[in-house]
Motif scaffolding. Structure first.
Motif, PDB file in Angstrom:
ATOM      1  N   ILE A  61       0.814  -1.212   0.000  1.00  0.00           N
ATOM      2  CA  ILE A  61       0.000   0.000   0.000  1.00  0.00           C
ATOM      3  C   ILE A  61       0.849   1.264   0.000  1.00  0.00           C
ATOM      4  CG2 ILE A  61      -0.204  -0.128   2.526  1.00  0.00           C
ATOM      5  CD1 ILE A  61      -2.774   1.405   0.103  1.00  0.00           C
ATOM      6  N   ASN A  62       2.030   1.185   0.656  1.00  0.00           N
ATOM      7  CA  ASN A  62       2.928   2.343   0.673  1.00  0.00           C
ATOM      8  C   ASN A  62       4.362   1.881   0.918  1.00  0.00           C
ATOM      9  OD1 ASN A  62       3.067   1.797   3.416  1.00  0.00           O
ATOM     10  ND2 ASN A  62       2.149   3.727   4.072  1.00  0.00           N
ATOM     11  N   GLU A  63       5.277   2.821   0.921  1.00  0.00           N
ATOM     12  CA  GLU A  63       6.693   2.484   0.985  1.00  0.00           C
ATOM     13  C   GLU A  63       7.186   2.042   2.368  1.00  0.00           C
ATOM     14  OE1 GLU A  63       7.265   5.451  -2.772  1.00  0.00           O
ATOM     15  OE2 GLU A  63       7.671   6.164  -0.733  1.00  0.00           O
ATOM     16  N   PRO A  64       6.619   2.552   3.480  1.00  0.00           N
ATOM     17  CA  PRO A  64       6.985   1.963   4.773  1.00  0.00           C
ATOM     18  C   PRO A  64       6.638   0.472   4.843  1.00  0.00           C
ATOM     19  CG  PRO A  64       6.039   4.115   5.125  1.00  0.00           C
ATOM     20  CD  PRO A  64       5.844   3.798   3.665  1.00  0.00           C
ATOM     21  N   ALA A  65       5.457   0.085   4.346  1.00  0.00           N
ATOM     22  CA  ALA A  65       5.090  -1.334   4.313  1.00  0.00           C
ATOM     23  C   ALA A  65       6.044  -2.112   3.413  1.00  0.00           C
ATOM     24  CB  ALA A  65       3.649  -1.502   3.831  1.00  0.00           C
ATOM     25  N   ALA A  66       6.488  -1.490   2.323  1.00  0.00           N
ATOM     26  CA  ALA A  66       7.442  -2.145   1.419  1.00  0.00           C
ATOM     27  C   ALA A  66       8.781  -2.383   2.115  1.00  0.00           C
ATOM     28  CB  ALA A  66       7.653  -1.290   0.170  1.00  0.00           C
ATOM     29  N   ALA A  67       9.221  -1.405   2.907  1.00  0.00           N
ATOM     30  CA  ALA A  67      10.479  -1.566   3.643  1.00  0.00           C
ATOM     31  C   ALA A  67      10.378  -2.716   4.640  1.00  0.00           C
ATOM     32  CB  ALA A  67      10.831  -0.263   4.367  1.00  0.00           C
ATOM     33  N   GLY A  68       9.210  -2.854   5.266  1.00  0.00           N
ATOM     34  CA  GLY A  68       8.984  -3.974   6.176  1.00  0.00           C
ATOM     35  C   GLY A  68       9.004  -5.309   5.460  1.00  0.00           C
ATOM     36  N   ALA A  69       8.367  -5.349   4.286  1.00  0.00           N
ATOM     37  CA  ALA A  69       8.356  -6.581   3.492  1.00  0.00           C
ATOM     38  C   ALA A  69       9.775  -6.988   3.124  1.00  0.00           C
ATOM     39  CB  ALA A  69       7.517  -6.379   2.236  1.00  0.00           C
ATOM     40  N   TYR A  70      10.589  -6.012   2.757  1.00  0.00           N
ATOM     41  CA  TYR A  70      11.980  -6.288   2.374  1.00  0.00           C
ATOM     42  C   TYR A  70      12.752  -6.908   3.537  1.00  0.00           C
ATOM     43  CZ  TYR A  70      16.759  -5.490   0.742  1.00  0.00           C
ATOM     44  OH  TYR A  70      18.075  -5.655   0.368  1.00  0.00           O
ATOM     45  N   GLN A  71      12.542  -6.379   4.734  1.00  0.00           N
ATOM     46  CA  GLN A  71      13.243  -6.918   5.905  1.00  0.00           C
ATOM     47  C   GLN A  71      12.876  -8.380   6.148  1.00  0.00           C
ATOM     48  OE1 GLN A  71      15.756  -5.527   7.603  1.00  0.00           O
ATOM     49  NE2 GLN A  71      15.585  -3.852   6.114  1.00  0.00           N
ATOM     50  N   ALA A  72      11.591  -8.708   5.962  1.00  0.00           N
ATOM     51  CA  ALA A  72      11.159 -10.098   6.135  1.00  0.00           C
ATOM     52  C   ALA A  72      11.796 -11.004   5.087  1.00  0.00           C
ATOM     53  CB  ALA A  72       9.636 -10.174   6.043  1.00  0.00           C
ATOM     54  N   LEU A  73      11.880 -10.534   3.867  1.00  0.00           N
ATOM     55  CA  LEU A  73      12.490 -11.309   2.791  1.00  0.00           C
ATOM     56  C   LEU A  73      13.998 -11.459   3.012  1.00  0.00           C
ATOM     57  CD1 LEU A  73      10.527  -9.667  -0.139  1.00  0.00           C
ATOM     58  CD2 LEU A  73      10.446 -12.100   0.440  1.00  0.00           C
ATOM     59  N   LYS A  74      14.636 -10.369   3.447  1.00  0.00           N
ATOM     60  CA  LYS A  74      16.079 -10.394   3.666  1.00  0.00           C
ATOM     61  C   LYS A  74      16.457 -11.393   4.754  1.00  0.00           C
ATOM     62  CE  LYS A  74      20.022  -7.331   4.440  1.00  0.00           C
ATOM     63  NZ  LYS A  74      20.451  -5.934   4.706  1.00  0.00           N
ATOM     64  N   ALA A  75      15.606 -11.505   5.774  1.00  0.00           N
ATOM     65  CA  ALA A  75      15.883 -12.442   6.869  1.00  0.00           C
ATOM     66  C   ALA A  75      15.933 -13.887   6.382  1.00  0.00           C
ATOM     67  CB  ALA A  75      14.827 -12.290   7.956  1.00  0.00           C
ATOM     68  N   LEU A  76      15.261 -14.146   5.252  1.00  0.00           N
ATOM     69  CA  LEU A  76      15.234 -15.492   4.679  1.00  0.00           C
ATOM     70  C   LEU A  76      16.147 -15.613   3.459  1.00  0.00           C
ATOM     71  CD1 LEU A  76      11.394 -16.254   4.895  1.00  0.00           C
ATOM     72  CD2 LEU A  76      13.206 -17.068   6.433  1.00  0.00           C
ATOM     73  N   GLY A  77      16.885 -14.550   3.154  1.00  0.00           N
ATOM     74  CA  GLY A  77      17.749 -14.578   1.981  1.00  0.00           C
ATOM     75  C   GLY A  77      17.001 -14.516   0.672  1.00  0.00           C
ATOM     76  N   ARG A  78      15.775 -13.970   0.693  1.00  0.00           N
ATOM     77  CA  ARG A  78      14.928 -13.930  -0.511  1.00  0.00           C
ATOM     78  C   ARG A  78      14.853 -12.543  -1.145  1.00  0.00           C
ATOM     79  NH1 ARG A  78      10.523 -16.962  -1.097  1.00  0.00           N
ATOM     80  NH2 ARG A  78      10.598 -16.068  -3.193  1.00  0.00           N
ATOM     81  N   GLU A  79      15.592 -11.574  -0.620  1.00  0.00           N
ATOM     82  CA  GLU A  79      15.397 -10.196  -1.059  1.00  0.00           C
ATOM     83  C   GLU A  79      15.776  -9.952  -2.513  1.00  0.00           C
ATOM     84  OE1 GLU A  79      19.673 -10.201   0.510  1.00  0.00           O
ATOM     85  OE2 GLU A  79      17.788 -11.264   0.888  1.00  0.00           O
TER      86      GLU A  79
END
Length: 337
Positions: free
Chosen positions: A233-251
């Motif tokens: 919906i917005n860029e703060p939510a996108a930054a959060g999504a990236y952190q979740a992906l990065k934690a799994l090596g999926r970024e």
């Protein structure tokens, strides 16, 4: 005697006319009072909106009153702000409604008192509840990132997660549906009023917040670890999504697309956190609203209907057939820190 009575009456009429003219002149020369009510005080989008409103108010000699809810969704706080501004003499109120339906009775009372009310960024339900709307075409903002994502994915099968706002919010619905329509989902148009989840592997609410966006992404990845395309919906939510992906090596193997065009978000496009975002212009919304309010005080003329304040797709990976600008343009026109 009769002549002297006529003279007195004529003098009285002349004085009355002079007084009426003086009152009219005083009213027209009085400092216009404009109210601005945002969803929150802290979101960079609304911070920039407030800055834009204050700059235009100063330029035009108007007094700006400001207020906000405690958090996105705080209707009661916005109702109180409307009542306080009407009592303080505001002749125009600009508002980004937190609850598009619940705010309508308070707006109706203000309008009945002669106040012009303009919605900024987010429409009311119904849209006729306000005199006018100055906003991004949120559906088109979604369409642009959907079209870009479709071409960027190429022949790869998309497994989609959407990190939305919260249920029933028109802006969130418009962006979400626009994204899916741009990606090619059938049966969606700008007039679709409910959120469509056809072809979506996981849909979670993020409330536009980075921490909640990260949690939402974690939930989606648990539900379907094959997700490879994320709309937020917005860029703060996108930054959060990236952190979740990065934690799994999926970024690096998941595309993230978003909407807003804040400076932090555009820098995240530069850094590869977000692949593309649709930029909107809160300063323009606010300055146009203040100018309309000052004009209303001076002329009595109200605005009417919807004014599109523009949207631009920002990406450093342009796709054929999708109009976009690069991050140099995005950074030159962004808002926030």
């Amino acid at each position: 005697m009769r002549h002297s009575k006529l003279a007195v009456a004529a003098a009285t009429l002349a004085l009355s006319a002079t007084a009426a003219v003086s009152v009219a002149l005083a009213q027209s020369s009085a400092q216009p009072i404009i109210g601005l009510i945002t969803k929150t005080e802290t979101n960079p989008f609304f911070v920039k909106m407030k800055e834009g409103a204050q700059k235009e108010a100063t330029r035009l000699g108007a007094k700006l009153l400001t207020g906000a809810g405690k958090a996105d969704g705080d209707n009661a706080g916005q109702v109180t702000a409307i009542e306080n501004m009407v009592a303080a003499g505001a002749k125009t109120i600009l508002i980004t409604p937190s609850d598009s339906k619940a705010i309508v009775p308070a707006i109706a009372k203000a309008r009945a008192a002669g106040v012009m009310v303009i919605a900024l960024d987010s429409p009311t339900e119904p849209t006729s509840a306000v005199d006018g709307l100055f906003a991004t075409n949120n559906y088109q903002a979604g369409v642009l990132i959907g079209q870009w994502a479709k071409r960027a994915m190429g022949t790869k099968k998309a497994v989609i997660a959407t990190l939305d706002l919260f249920p029933g919010q028109p802006v969130g619905i418009a962006r979400h549906n626009g994204f899916l329509a741009g990606f090619g989902t059938a049966g969606i148009s700008a007039t679709t009023r409910t959120q469509v989840n056809t072809g979506v592997a996981c849909a979670q609410d993020s409330f536009g917040d980075q921490a909640k966006g990260q949690t939402a992404m974690e939930n989606c990845l648990q539900r379907n670890p094959n997700i490879n395309l994320v709309y937020t919906i917005n860029e703060p939510a996108a930054a959060g999504a990236y952190q979740a992906l990065k934690a799994l090596g999926r970024e690096k193997d998941v595309l993230i697309v978003s909407v807003d065009g804040g400076c932090a978000g555009v820098r995240n496009v530069v850094g590869g956190v977000i692949s593309a975002t649709s930029q909107q212009y809160p300063l323009k919304m606010a300055s146009m609203g203040v100018a309309a309010g000052v004009n209303y005080v001076k002329t009595g003329k109200k605005v009417s209907g919807y004014t599109d304040t523009g949207v631009t797709l920002i990406t450093n990976k342009p796709q054929i057939g999708v109009k976009s600008s690069n991050t140099t343009f995005g950074l030159a026109n962004c808002w926030g820190q």
